[in-house]
Design a protein around this motif. Sequence first.
Motif, PDB file in Angstrom:
ATOM      1  N   ASN A 197       0.807  -1.314  -0.071  1.00  0.00           N
ATOM      2  CA  ASN A 197      -0.020  -0.076   0.168  1.00  0.00           C
ATOM      3  C   ASN A 197       0.939   1.290  -0.084  1.00  0.00           C
ATOM      4  O   ASN A 197       1.524   1.516   0.809  1.00  0.00           O
ATOM      5  CB  ASN A 197      -0.989  -0.020   1.150  1.00  0.00           C
ATOM      6  N   PRO A 198       0.864   2.043  -1.175  1.00  0.00           N
ATOM      7  CA  PRO A 198       1.580   3.189  -1.217  1.00  0.00           C
ATOM      8  C   PRO A 198       1.439   4.239  -0.040  1.00  0.00           C
ATOM      9  O   PRO A 198       1.939   5.468   0.188  1.00  0.00           O
ATOM     10  CB  PRO A 198       1.357   3.862  -2.522  1.00  0.00           C
ATOM     11  N   THR A 199       0.369   4.125   0.383  1.00  0.00           N
ATOM     12  CA  THR A 199      -0.129   5.191   1.492  1.00  0.00           C
ATOM     13  C   THR A 199       0.193   4.965   2.826  1.00  0.00           C
ATOM     14  O   THR A 199      -0.028   5.729   3.701  1.00  0.00           O
ATOM     15  CB  THR A 199      -1.867   5.419   1.610  1.00  0.00           C
ATOM     16  N   TRP A 200       0.628   3.793   2.963  1.00  0.00           N
ATOM     17  CA  TRP A 200       1.430   3.637   4.395  1.00  0.00           C
ATOM     18  C   TRP A 200       2.507   4.591   4.712  1.00  0.00           C
ATOM     19  O   TRP A 200       3.243   5.025   3.909  1.00  0.00           O
ATOM     20  CB  TRP A 200       2.007   1.895   4.373  1.00  0.00           C
ATOM     21  N   LYS A 201       2.714   5.047   5.941  1.00  0.00           N
ATOM     22  CA  LYS A 201       3.379   6.106   6.373  1.00  0.00           C
ATOM     23  C   LYS A 201       4.224   5.282   7.618  1.00  0.00           C
ATOM     24  O   LYS A 201       3.693   4.445   8.179  1.00  0.00           O
ATOM     25  CB  LYS A 201       2.785   7.367   6.661  1.00  0.00           C
ATOM     26  N   PRO A 202       5.398   6.115   8.002  1.00  0.00           N
ATOM     27  CA  PRO A 202       6.029   5.889   9.209  1.00  0.00           C
ATOM     28  C   PRO A 202       5.192   5.929  10.529  1.00  0.00           C
ATOM     29  O   PRO A 202       4.176   6.937  10.454  1.00  0.00           O
ATOM     30  CB  PRO A 202       7.203   6.655   9.463  1.00  0.00           C
ATOM     31  N   VAL A 203       5.135   5.141  11.185  1.00  0.00           N
ATOM     32  CA  VAL A 203       4.169   5.300  12.491  1.00  0.00           C
ATOM     33  C   VAL A 203       4.712   6.220  13.634  1.00  0.00           C
ATOM     34  O   VAL A 203       4.027   6.130  14.749  1.00  0.00           O
ATOM     35  CB  VAL A 203       3.998   3.787  13.364  1.00  0.00           C
ATOM     36  N   GLY A 204       5.913   6.869  13.757  1.00  0.00           N
ATOM     37  CA  GLY A 204       6.416   8.013  14.429  1.00  0.00           C
ATOM     38  C   GLY A 204       7.155   7.224  15.525  1.00  0.00           C
ATOM     39  O   GLY A 204       7.438   5.910  15.598  1.00  0.00           O
ATOM     40  N   THR A 205       8.079   8.012  16.178  1.00  0.00           N
ATOM     41  CA  THR A 205       9.058   7.306  17.096  1.00  0.00           C
ATOM     42  C   THR A 205       9.447   8.382  18.076  1.00  0.00           C
ATOM     43  O   THR A 205       9.269   9.700  17.948  1.00  0.00           O
ATOM     44  CB  THR A 205      10.682   7.068  16.185  1.00  0.00           C
ATOM     45  N   SER A 206       9.878   7.956  19.131  1.00  0.00           N
ATOM     46  CA  SER A 206      10.281   8.846  20.349  1.00  0.00           C
ATOM     47  C   SER A 206      11.813   8.781  20.562  1.00  0.00           C
ATOM     48  O   SER A 206      12.355   9.431  21.292  1.00  0.00           O
ATOM     49  CB  SER A 206       9.816   8.224  21.806  1.00  0.00           C
ATOM     50  N   GLN A 207      12.410   8.041  19.671  1.00  0.00           N
ATOM     51  CA  GLN A 207      13.721   7.954  19.377  1.00  0.00           C
ATOM     52  C   GLN A 207      14.732   9.009  18.705  1.00  0.00           C
ATOM     53  O   GLN A 207      14.231   9.532  17.996  1.00  0.00           O
ATOM     54  CB  GLN A 207      14.247   6.555  18.725  1.00  0.00           C
ATOM     55  N   THR A 208      15.722   9.320  19.136  1.00  0.00           N
ATOM     56  CA  THR A 208      16.467  10.533  18.691  1.00  0.00           C
ATOM     57  C   THR A 208      17.914  10.088  18.179  1.00  0.00           C
ATOM     58  O   THR A 208      18.399   9.246  18.644  1.00  0.00           O
ATOM     59  CB  THR A 208      16.649  11.710  19.457  1.00  0.00           C
ATOM     60  N   GLY A 209      18.591  10.921  17.459  1.00  0.00           N
ATOM     61  CA  GLY A 209      20.014  10.492  17.180  1.00  0.00           C
ATOM     62  C   GLY A 209      20.024   9.273  15.911  1.00  0.00           C
ATOM     63  O   GLY A 209      19.035   8.774  15.365  1.00  0.00           O
ATOM     64  N   GLU A 210      21.300   8.840  15.843  1.00  0.00           N
ATOM     65  CA  GLU A 210      21.526   7.657  15.037  1.00  0.00           C
ATOM     66  C   GLU A 210      20.895   6.432  15.283  1.00  0.00           C
ATOM     67  O   GLU A 210      20.997   6.054  16.599  1.00  0.00           O
ATOM     68  CB  GLU A 210      22.954   7.645  14.687  1.00  0.00           C
ATOM     69  N   HIS A 211      19.940   5.711  14.536  1.00  0.00           N
ATOM     70  CA  HIS A 211      19.261   4.671  14.941  1.00  0.00           C
ATOM     71  C   HIS A 211      20.020   3.443  14.311  1.00  0.00           C
ATOM     72  O   HIS A 211      20.451   3.172  13.143  1.00  0.00           O
ATOM     73  CB  HIS A 211      18.052   4.627  14.103  1.00  0.00           C
ATOM     74  N   THR A 212      19.837   2.531  15.342  1.00  0.00           N
ATOM     75  CA  THR A 212      20.371   1.066  15.154  1.00  0.00           C
ATOM     76  C   THR A 212      19.272   0.072  15.527  1.00  0.00           C
ATOM     77  O   THR A 212      18.946   0.282  16.815  1.00  0.00           O
ATOM     78  CB  THR A 212      21.749   0.670  16.014  1.00  0.00           C
ATOM     79  N   PRO A 213      18.854  -0.756  14.866  1.00  0.00           N
ATOM     80  CA  PRO A 213      17.618  -1.754  15.349  1.00  0.00           C
ATOM     81  C   PRO A 213      18.229  -2.318  16.532  1.00  0.00           C
ATOM     82  O   PRO A 213      19.227  -2.865  16.565  1.00  0.00           O
ATOM     83  CB  PRO A 213      17.513  -2.449  14.098  1.00  0.00           C
ATOM     84  N   VAL A 214      17.142  -2.420  17.476  1.00  0.00           N
ATOM     85  CA  VAL A 214      17.466  -3.284  18.741  1.00  0.00           C
ATOM     86  C   VAL A 214      16.191  -4.213  18.766  1.00  0.00           C
ATOM     87  O   VAL A 214      15.095  -3.833  18.797  1.00  0.00           O
ATOM     88  CB  VAL A 214      17.463  -2.413  19.924  1.00  0.00           C
ATOM     89  N   TYR A 215      16.688  -5.667  18.726  1.00  0.00           N
ATOM     90  CA  TYR A 215      15.820  -6.646  18.981  1.00  0.00           C
ATOM     91  C   TYR A 215      15.564  -7.041  20.273  1.00  0.00           C
ATOM     92  O   TYR A 215      15.721  -8.569  20.524  1.00  0.00           O
ATOM     93  CB  TYR A 215      16.157  -7.812  17.754  1.00  0.00           C
ATOM     94  N   ASP A 216      15.373  -6.418  21.309  1.00  0.00           N
ATOM     95  CA  ASP A 216      15.102  -6.787  22.585  1.00  0.00           C
ATOM     96  C   ASP A 216      13.743  -6.535  22.911  1.00  0.00           C
ATOM     97  O   ASP A 216      13.211  -5.203  22.841  1.00  0.00           O
ATOM     98  CB  ASP A 216      16.119  -5.992  23.362  1.00  0.00           C
ATOM     99  N   SER A 217      12.861  -7.585  23.440  1.00  0.00           N
ATOM    100  CA  SER A 217      11.561  -7.017  23.407  1.00  0.00           C
ATOM    101  C   SER A 217      11.166  -6.195  24.740  1.00  0.00           C
ATOM    102  O   SER A 217      10.051  -5.817  24.505  1.00  0.00           O
ATOM    103  CB  SER A 217      10.732  -8.528  23.977  1.00  0.00           C
ATOM    104  N   SER A 218      11.956  -5.753  25.476  1.00  0.00           N
ATOM    105  CA  SER A 218      11.909  -4.859  26.534  1.00  0.00           C
ATOM    106  C   SER A 218      12.328  -3.252  25.885  1.00  0.00           C
ATOM    107  O   SER A 218      12.293  -2.200  26.688  1.00  0.00           O
ATOM    108  CB  SER A 218      12.666  -4.995  27.577  1.00  0.00           C
TER     109      SER A 218
END
Length: 232
Positions: free
Chosen positions: A136-157
Motif C-alpha cells: 500500500n503506497p499510502t502507508w506511512k511511518p508510525v512515529g518514534t520517540s527515539q533521537t539520534g543515529e538509529h540502530t535496530p534493537v531486537y530486545d522485547s523490552s
Amino acid sequence: MNNDLNQYSRSGNRAKRRKTNLVLNTLIIIVLALIIFVAYNIFVSGNDETASTKKETPKTEQNQVVNKEKKDNTTSSEEEAAQEVTTNENESSQDPAADEEKQAEEGSNAEEKADDSKKVVSDGGSSANVQRTIENPTWKPVGTSQTGEHTPVYDSSSVDWQEMLNAITYATGLDQNNMTVWFLGRDRSTTNASIGTVSSKDKQQKYKVYIKWVDGQGWMPTKVEELAEIPR
C-alpha cells in the motif's frame, strides 16, 4: 281645704321624684350596659388577636425554616457543581505535557491511517507458504520517540521493539493483545529494515511483515504477506 292642697302638693312632688328617679335609674342602667358591652368587645378582641398571633407565629417560623433549607440546598448544589468544574479543570491541566503528547498521538494516528482503497493485492509471494502479498503506497511511518543515529534493537523490552510492533499492527490491523510474535529480526536484504512473523493467538491470521526505518519518523511497513502456515 288648705290640708287638701298641701296633700295634693306632696303627692305631686312624690310623683315627680319617682319619675325623676326612674329616668335616672334607666340612664344609669343604660350607661352600665354600654360600659359592659364595650369592655366585653375589647376583652374578646384582645384575646382573638393574641390567639391569632400565637397560631400564625409557628407557621411563619416554619416557612422561614423551609426557605432556609431550600436556600442551603441550592447553595450546596451550586458549590458542588463549581467544585466539579474546578476538579475537571485541574485534572485536565495537571500534566500539560501529557495532554499535548496525547493530542499529538491522536493527530499522528489520524495522519497515519492508510487508504485501503490504494492497496495492491497479488497472489503468492516470496515463498510457496505465501498465499497473497499486500502493498500500500499510502502507508506511512508510525512515529518514534527515539533521537539520534538509529540502530535496530531486537530486545522485547526496548522502545525500538515496541515501535516495530506498532508498525506491524498498523499494516495488518492485528491487535497486539491478540498477537503472537514468532520472529522479529533483521531483513538482511536491505539496510535498516526488519521482518516480523506474527499471528493471532488462535493462529487464524498469519503474516510476514516487512518494515523499514525512516530517520526521524520511525518504522514504516512496506509489504505484508499472508501465510498459509507458521514457519517452523
